[in-house]
Write a protein that holds these residues in place. Sequence first.
Motif, PDB file in Angstrom:
ATOM      1  N   LEU A  85       3.996   8.868   5.906  1.00 19.85           N
ATOM      2  CA  LEU A  85       3.288   8.263   4.779  1.00 19.85           C
ATOM      3  C   LEU A  85       2.363   7.154   5.233  1.00 19.85           C
ATOM      4  O   LEU A  85       1.200   7.084   4.810  1.00 19.85           O
ATOM      5  CB  LEU A  85       4.302   7.715   3.768  1.00 19.85           C
ATOM      6  N   ALA A  86       2.846   6.285   6.116  1.00 16.88           N
ATOM      7  CA  ALA A  86       2.042   5.138   6.536  1.00 16.88           C
ATOM      8  C   ALA A  86       0.757   5.567   7.236  1.00 16.88           C
ATOM      9  O   ALA A  86      -0.324   5.041   6.952  1.00 16.88           O
ATOM     10  CB  ALA A  86       2.863   4.224   7.446  1.00 16.88           C
ATOM     11  N   THR A  93      -0.886   8.347   7.013  1.00 17.55           N
ATOM     12  CA  THR A  93      -1.805   9.018   6.089  1.00 17.55           C
ATOM     13  C   THR A  93      -2.542   7.998   5.222  1.00 17.55           C
ATOM     14  O   THR A  93      -3.771   8.079   5.049  1.00 17.55           O
ATOM     15  CB  THR A  93      -1.029  10.008   5.203  1.00 17.55           C
ATOM     16  N   VAL A  94      -1.803   7.051   4.681  1.00 18.47           N
ATOM     17  CA  VAL A  94      -2.417   6.020   3.845  1.00 18.47           C
ATOM     18  C   VAL A  94      -3.357   5.139   4.669  1.00 18.47           C
ATOM     19  O   VAL A  94      -4.484   4.831   4.249  1.00 18.47           O
ATOM     20  CB  VAL A  94      -1.323   5.164   3.172  1.00 18.47           C
ATOM     21  N   ASP A  95      -2.922   4.747   5.859  1.00 17.82           N
ATOM     22  CA  ASP A  95      -3.743   3.870   6.699  1.00 17.82           C
ATOM     23  C   ASP A  95      -5.052   4.533   7.088  1.00 17.82           C
ATOM     24  O   ASP A  95      -6.117   3.895   7.054  1.00 17.82           O
ATOM     25  CB  ASP A  95      -2.976   3.494   7.966  1.00 17.82           C
ATOM     26  N   ASP A  96      -5.000   5.786   7.500  1.00 17.60           N
ATOM     27  CA  ASP A  96      -6.239   6.462   7.909  1.00 17.60           C
ATOM     28  C   ASP A  96      -7.250   6.493   6.777  1.00 17.60           C
ATOM     29  O   ASP A  96      -8.456   6.316   6.991  1.00 17.60           O
ATOM     30  CB  ASP A  96      -5.933   7.886   8.389  1.00 17.60           C
ATOM     31  N   ALA A  97      -6.758   6.693   5.558  1.00 20.48           N
ATOM     32  CA  ALA A  97      -7.663   6.723   4.405  1.00 20.48           C
ATOM     33  C   ALA A  97      -8.216   5.334   4.104  1.00 20.48           C
ATOM     34  O   ALA A  97      -9.432   5.164   3.912  1.00 20.48           O
ATOM     35  CB  ALA A  97      -6.931   7.280   3.188  1.00 20.48           C
ATOM     36  N   LEU A  98      -7.351   4.330   4.069  1.00 19.58           N
ATOM     37  CA  LEU A  98      -7.802   2.979   3.740  1.00 19.58           C
ATOM     38  C   LEU A  98      -8.751   2.412   4.794  1.00 19.58           C
ATOM     39  O   LEU A  98      -9.642   1.617   4.473  1.00 19.58           O
ATOM     40  CB  LEU A  98      -6.595   2.051   3.586  1.00 19.58           C
ATOM     41  N   GLN A  99      -8.571   2.830   6.050  1.00 18.99           N
ATOM     42  CA  GLN A  99      -9.430   2.329   7.124  1.00 18.99           C
ATOM     43  C   GLN A  99     -10.679   3.182   7.327  1.00 18.99           C
ATOM     44  O   GLN A  99     -11.490   2.882   8.196  1.00 18.99           O
ATOM     45  CB  GLN A  99      -8.637   2.242   8.422  1.00 18.99           C
ATOM     46  N   GLY A 100     -10.826   4.238   6.547  1.00 15.40           N
ATOM     47  CA  GLY A 100     -12.022   5.069   6.644  1.00 15.40           C
ATOM     48  C   GLY A 100     -12.113   5.873   7.923  1.00 15.40           C
ATOM     49  O   GLY A 100     -13.215   6.176   8.401  1.00 15.40           O
ATOM     50  N   ASP A 129       0.838  -1.207   0.000  1.00 13.96           N
ATOM     51  CA  ASP A 129       0.000   0.000   0.000  1.00 13.96           C
ATOM     52  C   ASP A 129       0.870   1.253   0.000  1.00 13.96           C
ATOM     53  O   ASP A 129       0.563   2.251  -0.678  1.00 13.96           O
ATOM     54  CB  ASP A 129      -0.917   0.024   1.231  1.00 13.96           C
ATOM     55  N   TYR A 130       1.951   1.209   0.754  1.00 18.72           N
ATOM     56  CA  TYR A 130       2.831   2.380   0.854  1.00 18.72           C
ATOM     57  C   TYR A 130       3.681   2.533  -0.406  1.00 18.72           C
ATOM     58  O   TYR A 130       3.941   3.667  -0.850  1.00 18.72           O
ATOM     59  CB  TYR A 130       3.714   2.264   2.102  1.00 18.72           C
ATOM     60  N   ARG A 131       4.078   1.412  -0.989  1.00 23.95           N
ATOM     61  CA  ARG A 131       4.815   1.484  -2.264  1.00 23.95           C
ATOM     62  C   ARG A 131       3.953   2.117  -3.352  1.00 23.95           C
ATOM     63  O   ARG A 131       4.443   2.899  -4.176  1.00 23.95           O
ATOM     64  CB  ARG A 131       5.252   0.082  -2.700  1.00 23.95           C
ATOM     65  N   ALA A 132       2.673   1.789  -3.359  1.00 21.91           N
ATOM     66  CA  ALA A 132       1.769   2.367  -4.360  1.00 21.91           C
ATOM     67  C   ALA A 132       1.646   3.878  -4.169  1.00 21.91           C
ATOM     68  O   ALA A 132       1.632   4.636  -5.153  1.00 21.91           O
ATOM     69  CB  ALA A 132       0.395   1.712  -4.258  1.00 21.91           C
ATOM     70  N   ALA A 133       1.577   4.332  -2.920  1.00 22.10           N
ATOM     71  CA  ALA A 133       1.508   5.769  -2.651  1.00 22.10           C
ATOM     72  C   ALA A 133       2.798   6.459  -3.058  1.00 22.10           C
ATOM     73  O   ALA A 133       2.779   7.553  -3.649  1.00 22.10           O
ATOM     74  CB  ALA A 133       1.219   6.007  -1.166  1.00 22.10           C
ATOM     75  N   LEU A 134       3.937   5.830  -2.764  1.00 23.96           N
ATOM     76  CA  LEU A 134       5.227   6.395  -3.180  1.00 23.96           C
ATOM     77  C   LEU A 134       5.289   6.521  -4.702  1.00 23.96           C
ATOM     78  O   LEU A 134       5.786   7.528  -5.234  1.00 23.96           O
ATOM     79  CB  LEU A 134       6.374   5.508  -2.693  1.00 23.96           C
ATOM     80  N   ALA A 135       4.791   5.516  -5.401  1.00 28.46           N
ATOM     81  CA  ALA A 135       4.820   5.544  -6.862  1.00 28.46           C
ATOM     82  C   ALA A 135       4.012   6.727  -7.394  1.00 28.46           C
ATOM     83  O   ALA A 135       4.425   7.391  -8.366  1.00 28.46           O
ATOM     84  CB  ALA A 135       4.284   4.227  -7.423  1.00 28.46           C
TER      85      ALA A 135
END
Length: 283
Positions: free
Chosen positions: A197-198, A200-207, A84-90
Amino acid sequence: MPPRTIVTRFAPSPTGYLHLGHVRSAWEGWHAAREAGGRFLLRIEDIDTGRCRPEFDAAIREDLAWLGLDWDGSVRRQSEHFDDYRAALARLDEQRLLYPCFCTRKEIQAEIARAGGAPQGEEGPVYPGTCKRLSSEQRAARAADGWDYALRLDVAAALDRTGRLDWSEAGHAVPANPAALGDVVLARKDVPTSYHLAVTVDDALQGVTLVTRGADLFAATHIHRLLQALLGLPTPRYRHHPLLTDPSGRRLAKRDRALTIREMRESGMTPAEILARAQSNGR
């Protein structure tokens, strides 16, 4: 439209046993969710594989259950979601907003000293941008030679894309000023994410719709708001609560060997007594 269900979370790192400060943060999120008929999530932030331990992971869940702070759904462990974090970095790399930094901490401090001192960000000295000035050939050569590196966010370029930003805190709009933290690290050569990064991505994916956390993380929210805008992620509301302190006024911390919930439990304190102390000043 009906109001969104409130979703909060508690996201400790399994690098030690929980103390009262952790319980205060957990209770803030749990209480906000339960009061509104929402959901309270548990996330284990274990990207620091060198310091995180399975026994502390288990102890976190045991202490929370004993205190009656139940959570909804399965536990998310960051170490299981590096893709998930690699995708955000990309996505950020596609926007040409990342650059490799080959500086050691010692080199960064030396650069700051040579410059006569750098502005102080809320998380310490702001990175002076040494590696941002490297040519693409220099970067490629260092990478080919096996240099260690971190990936930094070019905050100035990012703000050119997003413009002014803010977030909602206690019903008020708070202007975001990510430039005050400088070009923060978002990943390293061997770990595809950092805290910024983690989370931010986690909060979004977990709603997550309401982030409740200590005032010590207020500064980090400036960067998180910028990342949300760059990645097209929703922005939750925020509530940064006061930190608990010891009798000397110093905030409770693992590194200072703050009294753990396990020790308080073994001394005969009840869950109600511990929760009461966590909701007060903790002394």
